[in-house]
Design a protein around this motif. Structure first.
Motif, PDB file in Angstrom:
ATOM      1  N   GLY A   1      33.572 -27.205 -17.527  1.00 38.13           N
ATOM      2  CA  GLY A   1      34.143 -28.226 -16.647  1.00 38.13           C
ATOM      3  C   GLY A   1      33.301 -28.478 -15.426  1.00 38.13           C
ATOM      4  N   SER A   2      31.993 -28.391 -15.566  1.00 36.86           N
ATOM      5  CA  SER A   2      31.097 -28.667 -14.443  1.00 36.86           C
ATOM      6  C   SER A   2      29.904 -29.455 -14.941  1.00 36.86           C
ATOM      7  CB  SER A   2      30.600 -27.351 -13.836  1.00 36.86           C
ATOM      8  OG  SER A   2      29.509 -27.610 -12.986  1.00 36.86           O
ATOM      9  N   ASN A   3      29.712 -30.620 -14.351  1.00 34.57           N
ATOM     10  CA  ASN A   3      28.513 -31.378 -14.693  1.00 34.57           C
ATOM     11  C   ASN A   3      27.465 -31.124 -13.616  1.00 34.57           C
ATOM     12  OD1 ASN A   3      26.669 -33.087 -15.775  1.00 34.57           O
ATOM     13  ND2 ASN A   3      27.759 -34.967 -15.272  1.00 34.57           N
ATOM     14  N   MET A   4      27.043 -29.868 -13.525  1.00 38.37           N
ATOM     15  CA  MET A   4      26.206 -29.452 -12.400  1.00 38.37           C
ATOM     16  C   MET A   4      24.846 -30.142 -12.366  1.00 38.37           C
ATOM     17  SD  MET A   4      24.999 -25.629 -13.347  1.00 38.37           S
ATOM     18  CE  MET A   4      26.560 -24.799 -13.209  1.00 38.37           C
ATOM     19  N   ALA A   5      24.412 -30.721 -13.476  1.00 34.85           N
ATOM     20  CA  ALA A   5      23.123 -31.438 -13.438  1.00 34.85           C
ATOM     21  C   ALA A   5      23.183 -32.575 -12.429  1.00 34.85           C
ATOM     22  CB  ALA A   5      22.785 -31.994 -14.825  1.00 34.85           C
ATOM     23  N   ILE A   6      24.368 -33.115 -12.203  1.00 35.71           N
ATOM     24  CA  ILE A   6      24.472 -34.152 -11.169  1.00 35.71           C
ATOM     25  C   ILE A   6      25.250 -33.695  -9.933  1.00 35.71           C
ATOM     26  CG2 ILE A   6      24.272 -36.053 -12.876  1.00 35.71           C
ATOM     27  CD1 ILE A   6      27.336 -36.373 -11.516  1.00 35.71           C
ATOM     28  N   SER A   7      26.171 -32.746 -10.119  1.00 34.92           N
ATOM     29  CA  SER A   7      26.993 -32.374  -8.958  1.00 34.92           C
ATOM     30  C   SER A   7      26.393 -31.228  -8.154  1.00 34.92           C
ATOM     31  CB  SER A   7      28.412 -32.027  -9.400  1.00 34.92           C
ATOM     32  OG  SER A   7      28.405 -30.929 -10.287  1.00 34.92           O
ATOM     33  N   LEU A   8      25.524 -30.436  -8.763  1.00 34.65           N
ATOM     34  CA  LEU A   8      24.873 -29.318  -8.070  1.00 34.65           C
ATOM     35  C   LEU A   8      23.448 -29.216  -8.603  1.00 34.65           C
ATOM     36  CD1 LEU A   8      27.779 -26.833  -8.721  1.00 34.65           C
ATOM     37  CD2 LEU A   8      27.075 -27.525  -6.437  1.00 34.65           C
ATOM     38  N   PRO A   9      22.631 -30.248  -8.355  1.00 36.48           N
ATOM     39  CA  PRO A   9      21.318 -30.286  -9.020  1.00 36.48           C
ATOM     40  C   PRO A   9      20.440 -29.073  -8.717  1.00 36.48           C
ATOM     41  CG  PRO A   9      21.792 -32.354  -7.890  1.00 36.48           C
ATOM     42  CD  PRO A   9      22.887 -31.409  -7.511  1.00 36.48           C
TER      43      PRO A   9
ATOM     44  N   TRP B   1      32.677 -22.608 -13.288  1.00 38.12           N
ATOM     45  CA  TRP B   1      33.717 -23.582 -13.633  1.00 38.12           C
ATOM     46  C   TRP B   1      33.863 -24.474 -12.420  1.00 38.12           C
ATOM     47  CZ3 TRP B   1      33.988 -18.851 -11.765  1.00 38.12           C
ATOM     48  CH2 TRP B   1      34.798 -18.620 -10.665  1.00 38.12           C
ATOM     49  N   PHE B   2      34.345 -25.708 -12.654  1.00 40.12           N
ATOM     50  CA  PHE B   2      34.425 -26.616 -11.517  1.00 40.12           C
ATOM     51  C   PHE B   2      35.596 -27.545 -11.738  1.00 40.12           C
ATOM     52  CE2 PHE B   2      30.929 -28.290  -8.352  1.00 40.12           C
ATOM     53  CZ  PHE B   2      31.581 -27.673  -7.320  1.00 40.12           C
ATOM     54  N   MET B   3      35.433 -28.822 -11.488  1.00 43.01           N
ATOM     55  CA  MET B   3      36.618 -29.668 -11.445  1.00 43.01           C
ATOM     56  C   MET B   3      37.228 -29.947 -12.826  1.00 43.01           C
ATOM     57  SD  MET B   3      37.309 -29.652  -8.452  1.00 43.01           S
ATOM     58  CE  MET B   3      36.307 -28.351  -7.751  1.00 43.01           C
ATOM     59  N   GLY B   4      36.479 -29.733 -13.892  1.00 42.96           N
ATOM     60  CA  GLY B   4      37.080 -29.828 -15.223  1.00 42.96           C
ATOM     61  C   GLY B   4      38.152 -28.750 -15.414  1.00 42.96           C
ATOM     62  N   TYR B   5      38.078 -27.685 -14.639  1.00 41.94           N
ATOM     63  CA  TYR B   5      39.135 -26.674 -14.624  1.00 41.94           C
ATOM     64  C   TYR B   5      40.177 -26.992 -13.550  1.00 41.94           C
ATOM     65  CZ  TYR B   5      37.455 -22.880 -17.696  1.00 41.94           C
ATOM     66  OH  TYR B   5      37.111 -22.108 -18.768  1.00 41.94           O
TER      67      TYR B   5
ATOM     68  N   ALA C   1      45.356 -25.521 -14.065  1.00 39.98           N
ATOM     69  CA  ALA C   1      44.107 -25.122 -13.411  1.00 39.98           C
ATOM     70  C   ALA C   1      44.003 -23.613 -13.180  1.00 39.98           C
ATOM     71  CB  ALA C   1      43.974 -25.871 -12.086  1.00 39.98           C
ATOM     72  N   VAL C   2      45.038 -23.034 -12.622  1.00 43.95           N
ATOM     73  CA  VAL C   2      44.949 -21.605 -12.278  1.00 43.95           C
ATOM     74  C   VAL C   2      44.875 -20.776 -13.564  1.00 43.95           C
ATOM     75  CG1 VAL C   2      46.049 -19.701 -11.049  1.00 43.95           C
ATOM     76  CG2 VAL C   2      46.142 -22.014 -10.107  1.00 43.95           C
ATOM     77  N   PHE C   3      45.601 -21.185 -14.599  1.00 46.83           N
ATOM     78  CA  PHE C   3      45.538 -20.457 -15.869  1.00 46.83           C
ATOM     79  C   PHE C   3      44.151 -20.591 -16.510  1.00 46.83           C
ATOM     80  CE2 PHE C   3      50.318 -20.108 -17.120  1.00 46.83           C
ATOM     81  CZ  PHE C   3      50.573 -19.526 -15.896  1.00 46.83           C
ATOM     82  N   LYS C   4      43.515 -21.747 -16.323  1.00 48.78           N
ATOM     83  CA  LYS C   4      42.133 -21.876 -16.816  1.00 48.78           C
ATOM     84  C   LYS C   4      41.249 -20.855 -16.105  1.00 48.78           C
ATOM     85  CE  LYS C   4      42.044 -26.876 -17.999  1.00 48.78           C
ATOM     86  NZ  LYS C   4      41.308 -28.137 -17.838  1.00 48.78           N
ATOM     87  N   ASN C   5      41.407 -20.761 -14.778  1.00 47.75           N
ATOM     88  CA  ASN C   5      40.625 -19.788 -14.012  1.00 47.75           C
ATOM     89  C   ASN C   5      40.904 -18.371 -14.500  1.00 47.75           C
ATOM     90  OD1 ASN C   5      39.294 -20.724 -11.073  1.00 47.75           O
ATOM     91  ND2 ASN C   5      40.692 -22.214 -11.942  1.00 47.75           N
ATOM     92  N   ASN C   6      42.186 -18.006 -14.595  1.00 47.22           N
ATOM     93  CA  ASN C   6      42.534 -16.642 -15.009  1.00 47.22           C
ATOM     94  C   ASN C   6      41.987 -16.317 -16.399  1.00 47.22           C
ATOM     95  OD1 ASN C   6      45.851 -17.020 -13.586  1.00 47.22           O
ATOM     96  ND2 ASN C   6      44.086 -16.068 -12.650  1.00 47.22           N
ATOM     97  N   SER C   7      42.137 -17.268 -17.334  1.00 44.90           N
ATOM     98  CA  SER C   7      41.739 -16.972 -18.719  1.00 44.90           C
ATOM     99  C   SER C   7      40.224 -16.853 -18.834  1.00 44.90           C
ATOM    100  CB  SER C   7      42.304 -18.017 -19.685  1.00 44.90           C
ATOM    101  OG  SER C   7      41.789 -19.296 -19.385  1.00 44.90           O
ATOM    102  N   LEU C   8      39.500 -17.529 -17.928  1.00 41.52           N
ATOM    103  CA  LEU C   8      38.036 -17.381 -17.910  1.00 41.52           C
ATOM    104  C   LEU C   8      37.659 -16.003 -17.334  1.00 41.52           C
ATOM    105  CD1 LEU C   8      35.200 -18.637 -18.293  1.00 41.52           C
ATOM    106  CD2 LEU C   8      35.376 -19.467 -15.946  1.00 41.52           C
TER     107      LEU C   8
ATOM    108  N   LEU D   1      30.772 -16.914 -10.848  1.00 44.47           N
ATOM    109  CA  LEU D   1      30.041 -17.468  -9.696  1.00 44.47           C
ATOM    110  C   LEU D   1      30.718 -18.777  -9.299  1.00 44.47           C
ATOM    111  CD1 LEU D   1      26.142 -17.601  -9.311  1.00 44.47           C
ATOM    112  CD2 LEU D   1      27.853 -18.183  -7.622  1.00 44.47           C
ATOM    113  N   SER D   2      31.642 -18.629  -8.386  1.00 43.15           N
ATOM    114  CA  SER D   2      32.422 -19.805  -8.003  1.00 43.15           C
ATOM    115  C   SER D   2      31.613 -20.700  -7.083  1.00 43.15           C
ATOM    116  CB  SER D   2      33.676 -19.323  -7.282  1.00 43.15           C
ATOM    117  OG  SER D   2      34.054 -20.226  -6.292  1.00 43.15           O
ATOM    118  N   ILE D   3      31.476 -21.961  -7.476  1.00 44.93           N
ATOM    119  CA  ILE D   3      30.770 -22.915  -6.631  1.00 44.93           C
ATOM    120  C   ILE D   3      31.814 -23.773  -5.940  1.00 44.93           C
ATOM    121  CG2 ILE D   3      29.079 -24.781  -6.635  1.00 44.93           C
ATOM    122  CD1 ILE D   3      27.999 -22.111  -7.549  1.00 44.93           C
ATOM    123  N   THR D   4      31.633 -24.007  -4.645  1.00 44.90           N
ATOM    124  CA  THR D   4      32.615 -24.813  -3.921  1.00 44.90           C
ATOM    125  C   THR D   4      32.149 -26.263  -3.861  1.00 44.90           C
ATOM    126  OG1 THR D   4      31.589 -24.120  -1.869  1.00 44.90           O
ATOM    127  CG2 THR D   4      33.539 -22.951  -2.536  1.00 44.90           C
ATOM    128  N   GLY D   5      33.105 -27.180  -3.775  1.00 46.62           N
ATOM    129  CA  GLY D   5      32.767 -28.599  -3.836  1.00 46.62           C
ATOM    130  C   GLY D   5      32.103 -29.107  -2.578  1.00 46.62           C
TER     131      GLY D   5
END
Ligand code: MGD
Ligand code: MGD
Ligand code: SF4
Ligand code: MO
Length: 699
Positions: free
Chosen positions: A168-176, A290-294, A300-307, A325-329
């Motif tokens: 759930g992270s398109n980091m190629a554009i959101s965190l180049p 994981w990012f905004m797709g989670y 959302a929180v269950f996605k985080n926990n299950s990861l 490695l949590s990245i903040t927006g």
């Protein structure tokens, strides 16, 4: 030209920047060489910062609306008016009738002041932050799994990992910059990359395995992976139970997630799910992202926990190269969580609902503990509901643009228009939100004021004033302390500089996970800041947390959490057969107030495009370039059809950037369609999954 060190004001990566100033103007921005985050690199957003300073629409003085028109007023007048109206409303309707909503790019010092004003002086916990739309599920995920909101890993782990799980992270554009480091590590070390995204993104292009998941189904996928890890003997159960509770419950739950069922739910082939689980089981060091797709999800929180379960089950935790490695927006999203910018938090990574935490904060502020309300205030969507019902009468907004970024825009605008007092503090006018204000306050922005940011990897950095703000614009911290003084809290808010605020605030972090008592402005000035906690002036900072595998939970262990998959709320049906996903483009940032003013960035993405699969387009008679309309149960938005195999059949994709304030016309904004439902554990809205219908606009 003189070059000064700063830190990027856009995303939470925290790239070190060098800012070139000549004759009081910012002419160039480039990456800081040898900075541990970006080593001289930047993305296009940062290098295009110079135009944002002198762009048209910069606010230079306060405005008050009279008879429907904005009129410039003096600061004295504006401050007296805001303070007087706040006092009147509090007197008539009580402290819970007022609320504050700020942005996660606010300086930590600014939120400290706002917390002190609202939670201590006025006595309401209605203090919210745009991080509710962004990181609140990550925070809630960490609190439930680890016992505290504290991202454990560090970017230096990227070069040590042999597996990256990016969901759930398109980091190629959101965190180049992060993406660049991951791609380099893959090329150099042969590390493997798994990407989980319903779209074939630029990030997925480097994946060894791309799980093109049906939107909203990540919990089922993660449970399915855990199922295989148990079944194929990748879990050392005895060892895991030494540092994690809940193993038996999780093992029982994931029995119900065999690959065949998970393939049905997620749409990913069984063989791929098994292959991914084996890669994870065999990895020497796995980093998860994981990012905004989670986080933009009712689960959302269950996605985080299950990861996090997957990292804990395989021992990929709290050691070099491994962990979440949590990245903040946004730039200061972590600083703002730690200073207590949400309605359930108190300064120093503390909770409103914890009586010991309330006592500690009350002692620190020298107030009776009863002055701090014992229950959390309203989340931002509850504030909006309060505006509709009349329980909230005044809202003070800074550094965020809710009329464009909150879900279900028409409902949001109606609420904002109902406020007796809507104060909006921005650097530009008009924005979608300043247009609705009674009072607009002119803020100074990045490089026009001084304070601290904390990046995703817990690194604290000083961003300093390098140029004067235009006209009479003032730093947000000064506006806050002036209003507080005018409300009668002169003694408590007798500050002259942000440094005084920092020196006060840092004391309340002593002994906490965000301990910054070893940090001072002089230590940070011109230097790369340390990673927190940093408890003494000679302390080098802390790259990784919980390296002793002791967690701040009652039994000292982390928690494996058995989380069942639940379907999204806004389900598709005959009338609304498509799922609309929303997200980002490389060349715009959030509501586009700054990037939309850079001619170069604007030229790259001047208009709203809507991605649709060619098969769906064909069945609707749509060809590339057609003007199309997407309609949900809440509203419609239009854009230009882009036919692409990047989206799954049945899905459409639109960016969140195209509000109307910059003159592209009404009706392009994704949030006109989105829903105001949220995850009950984090109160974070579902911004990704909306049932819609699509049609060609007949001109
Ligand atoms: N250029 C640029 N960079 C930015 C920003 C910006 O506006 N522009 N904003 C900054 C901010 S505030 C943030 S929060 C970050 C956000 O950065 P990202 O989270 O990387 O960006 P998004 O595009 O919002 O969403 C990421 C991906 O989630 C996928 N997705 C949607 N639904 C699901 C799902 O159910 N499961 C999974 N696994 N994936 C799903 C989408 O297809 C999308 O590719 O970017 C930061 N950086
Ligand atoms: N549909 C949909 N909606 C989304 C998202 C999505 O993916 N899809 N993403 C969500 C996410 S992750 C986020 S973080 C939010 C972001 O939503 P917002 O916080 O609303 O977005 P920004 O455009 O960053 O807003 C920052 C505002 O502050 C102003 N500003 C900048 N610097 C300063 C300053 O120093 N002082 C003052 N006073 N003002 C300043 C800018 O001009 C701008 O108006 O949007 C959310 N909304
Ligand atoms: S990656 Fe983020 S922090 Fe780094 S330059 Fe780009 S926007 Fe700024
Ligand atoms: Mo965000």
């Amino acid at each position: 030209m003189q070059w000064h060190k700063s830190t990027c004001p856009y995303c939470g990566m925290g790239c070190g920047l060098m800012v070139g100033v000549e004759q009081g103007e910012i002419l160039k921005v480039r990456g800081m060489k040898d900075h541990p985050v970006n080593n001289g690199k930047t993305c296009a957003l940062a290098s295009q910062l110079p135009p944002v300073f002198k762009a048209p629409g910069r606010l230079t003085q306060p405005l008050i609306r009279r008879h429907g028109e904005f009129e410039p007023v003096t600061w004295d007048h504006a401050i007296t008016h805001v303070a007087g109206e706040m006092q009147r409303i509090i007197k008539q309707h009580g402290p819970n009738a007022v609320a504050f909503y700020g942005g996660a790019a606010n300086l930590t010092e600014e939120y400290y002041l706002m917390n002190k004003l609202m939670k201590a002086a006025i006595g309401t916990n209605n203090v919210e932050c745009s991080t509710r739309l962004c990181m609140s599920s990550t925070a809630a995920g960490f609190i439930s799994t680890l016992g505290v909101d504290a991202p454990p890993a560090t970017y230096a782990d990227v070069e040590l990992a042999d597996l990256f799980f990016i969901a759930g992270s398109n980091m190629a554009i959101s965190l180049p910059i992060l993406f660049y480091r991951i791609r380099t590590a893959k090329n150099k070390n042969g590390a493997k990359v798994i990407v989980v995204d319903p779209r074939r993104t630029k990030t997925a292009a480097i994946a060894d395995i791309h799980l093109q998941i049906r939107p909203g189904t990540d919990v089922a996928l993660n449970n399915g992976i855990a199922h295989i890890l148990f079944k194929e003997g990748f879990v050392n159960e005895e060892k895991v139970q030494e540092y994690a509770s809940g193993l038996c419950d999780l093992k029982e739950l994931v029995q119900e997630y065999p690959p065949s069922r998970v393939a049905d739910i997620t749409g990913c082939p069984e063989s791929q799910i098994v292959e991914v689980a084996r890669l994870i089981g065999k990895a020497k060091a796995m980093l998860t992202f994981w990012f905004m797709g989670y986080n933009h999800s009712t689960q959302a929180v269950f996605k985080n926990n299950s990861l996090h379960n997957l990292s804990l089950l395989t021992g990929n935790f709290c050691r070099p190269g491994a962990g979440p490695l949590s990245i903040t927006g946004e730039a200061n999203a972590l600083g703002n969580r730690w200073v207590g910018a949400l309605s359930h938090l108190l300064p120093g990574a503390r909770l409103v609902a914890n009586s010991q935490h309330r006592q500690e904060v009350a002692n620190f502020w020298n107030i009776p503990v009863k002055n701090i309300q014992p229950t959390p205030g309203r989340s931002i969507l509850e504030i909006i509901k309060g505006l509709h019902s009349g329980e909230i009468r005044a809202l003070w907004v800074t550094t965020t643009n809710p009329a464009a970024s909150l879900p279900n825009t028409s409902w949001i605008r109606e609420a904002l228009s109902k406020a007796e007092l809507l104060v909006v503090q921005d650097i530009y006018h008009p924005t979608e939100t300043t247009q609705l204000a009674n009072v607009v306050l002119a803020g100074a922005q990045w490089c026009e004021k001084t304070g601290t940011f904390v990046s995703s990897e817990r690194r604290i950095e000083l961003v300093e004033k390098l140029i004067e703000a235009p006209g009479e614009a003032k730093p947000d911290y000064e506006i806050i302390w002036l209003v507080a003084q005018a409300m009668g809290f002169e003694k408590e808010f007798a500050y002259q500089t942000p440094e005084e605020v920092f020196e006060e605030w840092k004391e309340i972090t002593r002994g906490r996970v965000c301990d910054m008592t070893g940090v001072s402005y002089s230590r940070l000035r011109g230097q790369v800041g340390p990673q927190l906690p940093c408890p003494s002036p000679d302390h080098p900072g802390t790259p990784r947390l919980f390296t002793d595998w002791q967690f701040p939970r009652p039994d000292g262990r982390a928690a494996l959490l058995a989380r069942d998959y639940v379907e999204p709320v806004d389900l598709t049906e005959k009338e609304y057969p498509f799922v609309m996903i929303t997200g980002r483009l490389a060349s715009h940032f959030n509501t586009r107030t700054r990037t939309g003013r850079s001619p170069k960035l604007n030229a790259l993405a001047p208009e709203n495009k809507i991605d649709i699969h060619p098969l769906d387009a064909a069945s609707l008679g749509i060809v590339a370039g057609d003007n199309i309309e997407v309609t949900s149960r809440r509203g419609s938005a239009q854009g230009i059809a882009r036919l692409t195999f990047e989206v799954l059949p049945g899905n459409v994709y639109m960016s969140m950037h195209f509000g109307s304030a910059l003159g592209i016309g009404e009706g392009k904004l994704a949030n006109l369609l989105s829903q105001a439902t949220y995850d009950i554990h984090s109160k974070q809205p579902e911004l990704k999954y909306n049932a819609v219908k699509v049609s060609k606009v007949v001109e």
